[in-house]
Design a protein around this motif. Structure first.
Motif, PDB file in Angstrom:
ATOM      1  N   VAL A  23      47.161  72.438  20.583  1.00  0.00           N
ATOM      2  CA  VAL A  23      47.549  72.042  19.232  1.00  0.00           C
ATOM      3  C   VAL A  23      47.905  70.566  19.254  1.00  0.00           C
ATOM      4  CG1 VAL A  23      49.277  72.405  17.420  1.00  0.00           C
ATOM      5  CG2 VAL A  23      48.454  74.332  18.748  1.00  0.00           C
ATOM      6  N   ARG A  24      47.567  69.872  18.166  1.00  0.00           N
ATOM      7  CA  ARG A  24      47.954  68.469  18.068  1.00  0.00           C
ATOM      8  C   ARG A  24      49.454  68.375  17.878  1.00  0.00           C
ATOM      9  NH1 ARG A  24      45.051  65.743  13.671  1.00  0.00           N
ATOM     10  NH2 ARG A  24      43.398  65.572  15.198  1.00  0.00           N
ATOM     11  N   ALA A  25      50.077  67.486  18.621  1.00  0.00           N
ATOM     12  CA  ALA A  25      51.523  67.285  18.528  1.00  0.00           C
ATOM     13  C   ALA A  25      51.865  66.724  17.146  1.00  0.00           C
ATOM     14  CB  ALA A  25      51.992  66.337  19.623  1.00  0.00           C
ATOM     15  N   THR A  26      52.876  67.283  16.524  1.00  0.00           N
ATOM     16  CA  THR A  26      53.269  66.803  15.197  1.00  0.00           C
ATOM     17  C   THR A  26      53.852  65.403  15.272  1.00  0.00           C
ATOM     18  OG1 THR A  26      55.395  67.914  15.437  1.00  0.00           O
ATOM     19  CG2 THR A  26      53.669  69.113  14.283  1.00  0.00           C
ATOM     20  N   LYS A  27      54.449  65.065  16.401  1.00  0.00           N
ATOM     21  CA  LYS A  27      55.009  63.724  16.546  1.00  0.00           C
ATOM     22  C   LYS A  27      53.917  62.671  16.644  1.00  0.00           C
ATOM     23  CE  LYS A  27      59.396  64.998  18.568  1.00  0.00           C
ATOM     24  NZ  LYS A  27      60.283  64.906  19.714  1.00  0.00           N
ATOM     25  N   ALA A  28      52.711  63.061  17.049  1.00  0.00           N
ATOM     26  CA  ALA A  28      51.626  62.091  17.165  1.00  0.00           C
ATOM     27  C   ALA A  28      51.278  61.518  15.794  1.00  0.00           C
ATOM     28  CB  ALA A  28      50.400  62.743  17.803  1.00  0.00           C
ATOM     29  N   ARG A  29      51.208  62.368  14.795  1.00  0.00           N
ATOM     30  CA  ARG A  29      50.904  61.886  13.447  1.00  0.00           C
ATOM     31  C   ARG A  29      52.057  61.049  12.901  1.00  0.00           C
ATOM     32  NH1 ARG A  29      48.609  66.365  10.259  1.00  0.00           N
ATOM     33  NH2 ARG A  29      46.735  65.772  11.365  1.00  0.00           N
ATOM     34  N   ALA A  30      53.282  61.430  13.210  1.00  0.00           N
ATOM     35  CA  ALA A  30      54.451  60.666  12.759  1.00  0.00           C
ATOM     36  C   ALA A  30      54.475  59.291  13.416  1.00  0.00           C
ATOM     37  CB  ALA A  30      55.728  61.425  13.069  1.00  0.00           C
ATOM     38  N   ALA A  76      45.265  60.138  21.348  1.00  0.00           N
ATOM     39  CA  ALA A  76      44.633  59.008  20.648  1.00  0.00           C
ATOM     40  C   ALA A  76      45.508  58.542  19.482  1.00  0.00           C
ATOM     41  CB  ALA A  76      43.259  59.419  20.142  1.00  0.00           C
ATOM     42  N   TRP A  77      46.094  59.496  18.753  1.00  0.00           N
ATOM     43  CA  TRP A  77      46.988  59.127  17.658  1.00  0.00           C
ATOM     44  C   TRP A  77      48.212  58.387  18.189  1.00  0.00           C
ATOM     45  CZ3 TRP A  77      46.172  59.624  12.485  1.00  0.00           C
ATOM     46  CH2 TRP A  77      45.091  60.402  12.089  1.00  0.00           C
ATOM     47  N   LEU A  78      48.709  58.834  19.334  1.00  0.00           N
ATOM     48  CA  LEU A  78      49.862  58.162  19.942  1.00  0.00           C
ATOM     49  C   LEU A  78      49.516  56.727  20.336  1.00  0.00           C
ATOM     50  CD1 LEU A  78      51.442  60.896  22.225  1.00  0.00           C
ATOM     51  CD2 LEU A  78      52.458  59.814  20.236  1.00  0.00           C
ATOM     52  N   ARG A  79      48.366  56.548  20.968  1.00  0.00           N
ATOM     53  CA  ARG A  79      47.972  55.191  21.385  1.00  0.00           C
ATOM     54  C   ARG A  79      47.820  54.273  20.188  1.00  0.00           C
ATOM     55  NH1 ARG A  79      44.669  57.962  24.885  1.00  0.00           N
ATOM     56  NH2 ARG A  79      42.884  57.695  23.510  1.00  0.00           N
ATOM     57  N   ARG A  80      47.148  54.762  19.146  1.00  0.00           N
ATOM     58  CA  ARG A  80      46.970  53.931  17.945  1.00  0.00           C
ATOM     59  C   ARG A  80      48.314  53.599  17.299  1.00  0.00           C
ATOM     60  NH1 ARG A  80      42.731  58.011  16.114  1.00  0.00           N
ATOM     61  NH2 ARG A  80      40.922  57.397  17.335  1.00  0.00           N
ATOM     62  N   GLY A  81      49.178  54.594  17.218  1.00  0.00           N
ATOM     63  CA  GLY A  81      50.492  54.367  16.617  1.00  0.00           C
ATOM     64  C   GLY A  81      51.327  53.381  17.412  1.00  0.00           C
ATOM     65  N   GLU A  82      51.265  53.476  18.749  1.00  0.00           N
ATOM     66  CA  GLU A  82      52.000  52.524  19.591  1.00  0.00           C
ATOM     67  C   GLU A  82      51.455  51.113  19.424  1.00  0.00           C
ATOM     68  OE1 GLU A  82      51.540  54.494  23.387  1.00  0.00           O
ATOM     69  OE2 GLU A  82      53.726  54.708  23.499  1.00  0.00           O
ATOM     70  N   ARG A  83      50.135  50.987  19.378  1.00  0.00           N
ATOM     71  CA  ARG A  83      49.541  49.652  19.182  1.00  0.00           C
ATOM     72  C   ARG A  83      49.971  49.059  17.847  1.00  0.00           C
ATOM     73  NH1 ARG A  83      43.651  51.384  21.095  1.00  0.00           N
ATOM     74  NH2 ARG A  83      44.031  51.415  23.330  1.00  0.00           N
ATOM     75  N   LEU A  84      49.939  49.882  16.795  1.00  0.00           N
ATOM     76  CA  LEU A  84      50.367  49.391  15.484  1.00  0.00           C
ATOM     77  C   LEU A  84      51.847  49.021  15.482  1.00  0.00           C
ATOM     78  CD1 LEU A  84      48.430  51.862  13.173  1.00  0.00           C
ATOM     79  CD2 LEU A  84      48.094  49.391  13.329  1.00  0.00           C
ATOM     80  N   ALA A  85      52.664  49.811  16.168  1.00  0.00           N
ATOM     81  CA  ALA A  85      54.098  49.505  16.231  1.00  0.00           C
ATOM     82  C   ALA A  85      54.335  48.188  16.961  1.00  0.00           C
ATOM     83  CB  ALA A  85      54.849  50.642  16.914  1.00  0.00           C
ATOM     84  N   TRP A  86      53.647  47.979  18.080  1.00  0.00           N
ATOM     85  CA  TRP A  86      53.797  46.709  18.804  1.00  0.00           C
ATOM     86  C   TRP A  86      53.275  45.547  17.969  1.00  0.00           C
ATOM     87  CZ3 TRP A  86      57.203  45.945  22.231  1.00  0.00           C
ATOM     88  CH2 TRP A  86      57.574  46.927  23.133  1.00  0.00           C
TER      89      TRP A  86
END
Length: 121
Positions: A23-30, A76-86
């Motif tokens: 299952v996709r982690a719900t925190k990944a989308r957040a 992949a969602w986590l990586r994209r979100g981290e890049r956007l946050a940085w």
């Protein structure tokens, strides 16, 4: 991993019937949503909070995904979100530096001390 020509790929081990479905982690989308908000509002200095929360959530999500043994997805969602946050934090840093430079230049141009008339000794 490469497979030699003429050989069949190795079959993966069959799953146990009681194993949960991946299952996709719900925190990944957040993390992605908060990272996007941080990047979009980074120049306005408002991106600090969502970007920081996104990085903390990403750390928690990675820990949970590792502990789940592969049943939590969404890397992949986590990586994209981290890049956007940085990116958002970088934009905040650029804004702060620009504001400091503008403030120093205005301070340097301002007269200091009391400004007396030329006829006063």
């Amino acid at each position: 991993m490469t497979i030699a020509p003429g050989s069949a790929p190795a079959a993966s081990a069959p799953r146990h019937p009681l194993d949960p479905d991946p299952v996709r982690a719900t925190k990944a989308r957040a993390v992605f949503a908060l990272g996007l908000m941080g990047a979009m509002t980074g120049l306005l200095l408002g991106g600090v909070v969502p970007a920081t929360v996104a990085l903390h959530l990403a750390r928690q999500a990675r820990r949970e995904a590792y502990a789940s043994g592969g049943f939590l997805t969404g890397a992949a969602w986590l990586r994209r979100g981290e890049r956007l946050a940085w990116t958002g934090l970088g934009l905040v840093a650029v804004s702060v530096v620009a504001l400091l430079v503008i403030g120093v230049v205005r301070l340097a141009e301002a007269p200091y001390g009391q400004d007396f008339d030329p006829t006063v000794d």
